[in-house]
Write a protein that holds these residues in place. Structure first.
Motif, PDB file in Angstrom:
ATOM      1  N   LEU A   1      68.941  63.709  51.812  1.00 41.86           N
ATOM      2  CA  LEU A   1      70.367  63.004  51.448  1.00 41.86           C
ATOM      3  C   LEU A   1      71.507  63.544  52.130  1.00 41.86           C
ATOM      4  O   LEU A   1      72.409  63.078  52.530  1.00 41.86           O
ATOM      5  N   PHE A   2      71.601  65.037  52.066  1.00 45.41           N
ATOM      6  CA  PHE A   2      72.689  65.615  52.763  1.00 45.41           C
ATOM      7  C   PHE A   2      72.766  65.820  54.431  1.00 45.41           C
ATOM      8  O   PHE A   2      73.754  65.994  54.895  1.00 45.41           O
ATOM      9  N   ASN A   3      71.769  65.314  54.814  1.00 43.81           N
ATOM     10  CA  ASN A   3      71.602  65.501  56.519  1.00 43.81           C
ATOM     11  C   ASN A   3      71.472  63.802  56.850  1.00 43.81           C
ATOM     12  O   ASN A   3      71.431  63.838  58.173  1.00 43.81           O
ATOM     13  N   ASP A   4      71.618  62.953  56.089  1.00 47.37           N
ATOM     14  CA  ASP A   4      71.756  61.423  56.379  1.00 47.37           C
ATOM     15  C   ASP A   4      72.978  61.529  57.247  1.00 47.37           C
ATOM     16  O   ASP A   4      74.242  61.738  56.561  1.00 47.37           O
ATOM     17  N   SER A   5      72.944  60.641  58.489  1.00 51.85           N
ATOM     18  CA  SER A   5      73.972  60.575  59.104  1.00 51.85           C
ATOM     19  C   SER A   5      75.091  59.505  58.468  1.00 51.85           C
ATOM     20  O   SER A   5      76.212  59.513  58.797  1.00 51.85           O
ATOM     21  N   PHE A   6      74.439  58.569  57.823  1.00 48.72           N
ATOM     22  CA  PHE A   6      75.475  57.534  57.006  1.00 48.72           C
ATOM     23  C   PHE A   6      76.470  58.533  56.068  1.00 48.72           C
ATOM     24  O   PHE A   6      77.733  57.835  56.252  1.00 48.72           O
ATOM     25  N   ILE A   7      75.834  59.294  55.310  1.00 51.43           N
ATOM     26  CA  ILE A   7      76.840  59.647  54.540  1.00 51.43           C
ATOM     27  C   ILE A   7      77.512  60.779  55.156  1.00 51.43           C
ATOM     28  O   ILE A   7      78.988  60.794  54.926  1.00 51.43           O
ATOM     29  N   THR A   8      77.245  61.663  55.901  1.00 51.72           N
ATOM     30  CA  THR A   8      78.054  62.783  56.524  1.00 51.72           C
ATOM     31  C   THR A   8      78.793  61.925  57.786  1.00 51.72           C
ATOM     32  O   THR A   8      80.045  62.616  57.609  1.00 51.72           O
ATOM     33  N   ASP A   9      78.696  60.804  58.010  1.00 52.28           N
ATOM     34  CA  ASP A   9      79.703  60.347  58.940  1.00 52.28           C
ATOM     35  C   ASP A   9      81.178  59.856  58.132  1.00 52.28           C
ATOM     36  O   ASP A   9      82.052  59.687  58.643  1.00 52.28           O
ATOM     37  N   ARG A  10      80.905  59.563  56.719  1.00 56.86           N
ATOM     38  CA  ARG A  10      81.911  59.199  56.029  1.00 56.86           C
ATOM     39  C   ARG A  10      82.616  60.447  55.254  1.00 56.86           C
ATOM     40  O   ARG A  10      83.532  60.298  54.911  1.00 56.86           O
ATOM     41  N   LEU A  11      81.922  61.536  55.166  1.00 62.66           N
ATOM     42  CA  LEU A  11      82.653  62.768  54.763  1.00 62.66           C
ATOM     43  C   LEU A  11      83.201  63.619  55.785  1.00 62.66           C
ATOM     44  O   LEU A  11      84.066  64.255  55.175  1.00 62.66           O
ATOM     45  N   VAL A  12      82.989  63.427  56.921  1.00 59.10           N
ATOM     46  CA  VAL A  12      83.442  64.161  58.096  1.00 59.10           C
ATOM     47  C   VAL A  12      84.723  63.598  58.521  1.00 59.10           C
ATOM     48  O   VAL A  12      84.574  62.206  59.025  1.00 59.10           O
ATOM     49  N   THR A  13      85.874  64.319  58.604  1.00 59.93           N
ATOM     50  CA  THR A  13      87.034  63.491  59.284  1.00 59.93           C
ATOM     51  C   THR A  13      86.938  63.451  60.684  1.00 59.93           C
ATOM     52  O   THR A  13      86.476  64.229  61.422  1.00 59.93           O
ATOM     53  N   ARG A  14      87.061  62.346  61.134  1.00 64.86           N
ATOM     54  CA  ARG A  14      86.838  62.118  62.465  1.00 64.86           C
ATOM     55  C   ARG A  14      88.200  62.228  63.306  1.00 64.86           C
ATOM     56  O   ARG A  14      89.199  61.447  62.898  1.00 64.86           O
ATOM     57  N   VAL A  15      88.223  63.034  64.253  1.00 63.18           N
ATOM     58  CA  VAL A  15      89.256  63.110  65.287  1.00 63.18           C
ATOM     59  C   VAL A  15      88.950  62.843  66.682  1.00 63.18           C
ATOM     60  O   VAL A  15      87.788  63.122  67.041  1.00 63.18           O
ATOM     61  N   PRO A  16      89.920  62.223  67.390  1.00 63.50           N
ATOM     62  CA  PRO A  16      89.425  61.838  68.854  1.00 63.50           C
ATOM     63  C   PRO A  16      89.337  62.928  69.540  1.00 63.50           C
ATOM     64  O   PRO A  16      90.157  64.040  69.561  1.00 63.50           O
ATOM     65  N   ALA A  17      88.618  62.829  70.726  1.00 66.22           N
ATOM     66  CA  ALA A  17      88.297  63.992  71.616  1.00 66.22           C
ATOM     67  C   ALA A  17      89.471  64.201  72.626  1.00 66.22           C
ATOM     68  O   ALA A  17      90.115  63.058  72.918  1.00 66.22           O
ATOM     69  N   VAL A  18      89.885  65.269  72.913  1.00 62.47           N
ATOM     70  CA  VAL A  18      91.148  65.527  73.888  1.00 62.47           C
ATOM     71  C   VAL A  18      90.783  66.276  75.027  1.00 62.47           C
ATOM     72  O   VAL A  18      89.925  67.302  74.980  1.00 62.47           O
TER      73      VAL A  18
END
Length: 147
Positions: free
Chosen positions: A27-44
């Motif tokens: 459950l906690f290693n599932d990418s579907f959930i972690t993608d939504r919990l982690v804030t995404r910032v663009p690469a620089v």
């Protein structure tokens, strides 16, 4: 002499119920959930040229009007906000789905920056911010002869 390999987990972690541990791990290693919990910032990418600094942000799917670039003292903040809305009607009900995404990146600018010489452009999903340097910060190049 015999070499024994011990398990890396603590002793008896799976003794109570191995199924429960594997469910929580999945459950906690599932990418579907972690993608939504982690804030995404663009690469620089940040590059320094002789007369300027260049900051490139990978932000595909946005428009020029979605970006806001603010400079306050020696801090430059780049933010973007995109809201898309779709609406479908069914009999007596109206269904709305909102898709909201945003990010904010801040950069500390050095003392050598010319604040009146900052330009930004957005093309092919990449925001390019060019920050000019002050004249006194540009180092004159010359060849030194060895005597």
């Amino acid at each position: 002499m015999a070499l024994l390999k011990f398990p890396t987990k603590a002793v008896n972690t799976d003794a109570v119920n191995p199924f429960v541990n594997s469910v929580f791990d999945n459950l906690f290693n599932d990418s579907f959930i972690t993608d939504r919990l982690v804030t995404r910032v663009p690469a620089v990418n940040i590059a320094e040229a002789e007369d300027s600094f260049q900051i490139e942000l990978a932000a595909p799917g946005l428009q020029k009007s979605d970006f806001k670039i603010n400079v306050d003292k020696n801090m430059m903040t780049i933010s973007a906000e995109k809201t898309s809305e779709t609406e479908t009607e069914q009999k007596l009900f109206s269904k709305r789905e909102f898709n909201y995404s945003s990010f904010t990146r801040s950069f500390t600018l050095p003392d050598t920056v010319d604040y009146s010489n900052i330009e930004a452009s957005y093309e092919n999903g990449i925001l390019v911010v060019k920050v000019g340097k002050k004249e006194e910060a540009i180092v004159a190049k010359r060849l030194i002869e060895v005597k």
